[in-house]
Design an enzyme around this catalytic site. Structure first.
Site, short mmCIF file in Angstrom:
data_model
loop_
_atom_site.label_atom_id
_atom_site.label_comp_id
_atom_site.label_asym_id
_atom_site.label_seq_id
_atom_site.Cartn_x
_atom_site.Cartn_y
_atom_site.Cartn_z
N TYR A 1 -17.44 94.62 47.02
CA TYR A 1 -18.37 94.73 45.90
C TYR A 1 -18.71 93.35 45.35
O TYR A 1 -19.88 93.01 45.14
CB TYR A 1 -17.74 95.60 44.80
CG TYR A 1 -18.63 95.84 43.61
CD1 TYR A 1 -19.65 96.78 43.67
CD2 TYR A 1 -18.42 95.16 42.41
CE1 TYR A 1 -20.47 97.02 42.57
CE2 TYR A 1 -19.23 95.40 41.31
CZ TYR A 1 -20.25 96.34 41.39
OH TYR A 1 -21.04 96.57 40.29
N ASN B 1 -31.51 99.10 41.92
CA ASN B 1 -30.28 99.51 41.24
C ASN B 1 -29.24 100.16 42.15
O ASN B 1 -28.05 100.13 41.85
CB ASN B 1 -30.66 100.47 40.11
CG ASN B 1 -29.48 101.21 39.55
OD1 ASN B 1 -28.65 100.65 38.84
ND2 ASN B 1 -29.38 102.51 39.87
#
Length: 265
Positions: free
Chosen positions: A170, A101
């Site tokens: 990202y 994560n």
């Protein structure tokens, strides 16, 4: 007289009743914290990984009776990742789940031609290299442990499919994470390792706080976007995690219902 069938049945029963063991990265806040709390509350033993030990201890304190092991970890550092998994195995005996994560958005709203290389490198090191290092360590452990196998769930993003403006670092890493998920899923078949990915849109965390004040849209407008509770994501991760290893959610998308994703741009 004990038969081989009796011993095998008892071994299966012990496996089914023991606590499942998870490693959750980025567990000090946001989605990672929500997932860790969900798993701890369901009786999982969880190694909590993150850069700041204090926030990991805060996560553990949210489930006082839970079996939590906070481990300060920079996922971009191979030695830190090796130490994380060694600590988890030393404390709990094995690893059944990695929730991969840990991630960062990086500097938002910066045009590609102005993005500093150091900023690009930081996002790549955390989101992609860190995910690879953790998956590699989990894969090695799951391959060698007895019973063999386990599950890896990678935290992708809506941006793995549809980018936002000025999010090149990202978006690139989240697209790459999808390739990592597919390759790991294929290579894990021989060792009972199931690998899937959850793509999340607009969960209410610090990273998405700007959505509630206004986010840049593809048409150049700034608009407030709906968000959802991170606990809703956590329940989805737990569902994926608790499937038998013969079943796998390869890709799941969980998002705020009314967010501008379908039709974005």
């Amino acid at each position: 007289m004990r038969t081989q069938q009796t011993e095998q049945r008892e071994q299966r029963e012990q496996t089914e009743t023991r606590s499942s063991i998870a490693v959750v990265t980025g567990a000090g806040s946001g989605i990672g914290r929500a997932v860790a709390v969900e798993l701890l509350g369901a009786g999982w033993s969880v190694a909590l990984a993150g850069r700041r030990l204090g926030t990991l201890e805060e996560t553990a304190a949210l489930v006082p009776d839970g079996a939590a092991l906070p481990v300060r970890t920079d996922v971009s550092q191979p030695d830190d990742v090796a130490a994380l998994f060694a600590a988890a195995v030393d404390r709990f005996g094995r690893v059944d789940l990695l929730f991969n994560n840990a991630g960062t958005f990086g500097p938002g709203g910066v045009p590609v031609e102005e993005l500093p290389y150091d900023a690009w490198r930081h996002v790549v090191d955390t989101n992609l290299n860190g995910a690879f290092l953790c998956a590699q360590a989990a894969y090695r452990q799951m391959k060698e442990q007895d019973p063999q196998g386990g599950r890896i769930i990678n935290n992708g993003s809506i941006s793995a499919h549809t980018p936002r403006p000025f999010s090149v670092a990202y978006t690139a890493t989240k697209h790459a994470l999808t390739g990592l998920t597919k390759s790991l899923s294929l290579d894990g078949r021989a060792y009972n390792i199931a690998v899937g990915q959850i793509d999340i849109g607009n969960a209410a965390t610090d990273m998405t706080a700007r959505m509630q004040t206004g986010a840049l849209q593809a048409n150049g407008e700034v608009a407030v976007e709906p968000v959802m509770d991170a606990a809703d994501v956590a329940r989805t991760v737990r569902h994926m995690a608790e499937l038998p290893l013969k079943a796998n959610v390869q890709f799941a998308t969980v998002l705020a219902t009314a967010m501008p994703y379908v039709g974005r741009g």
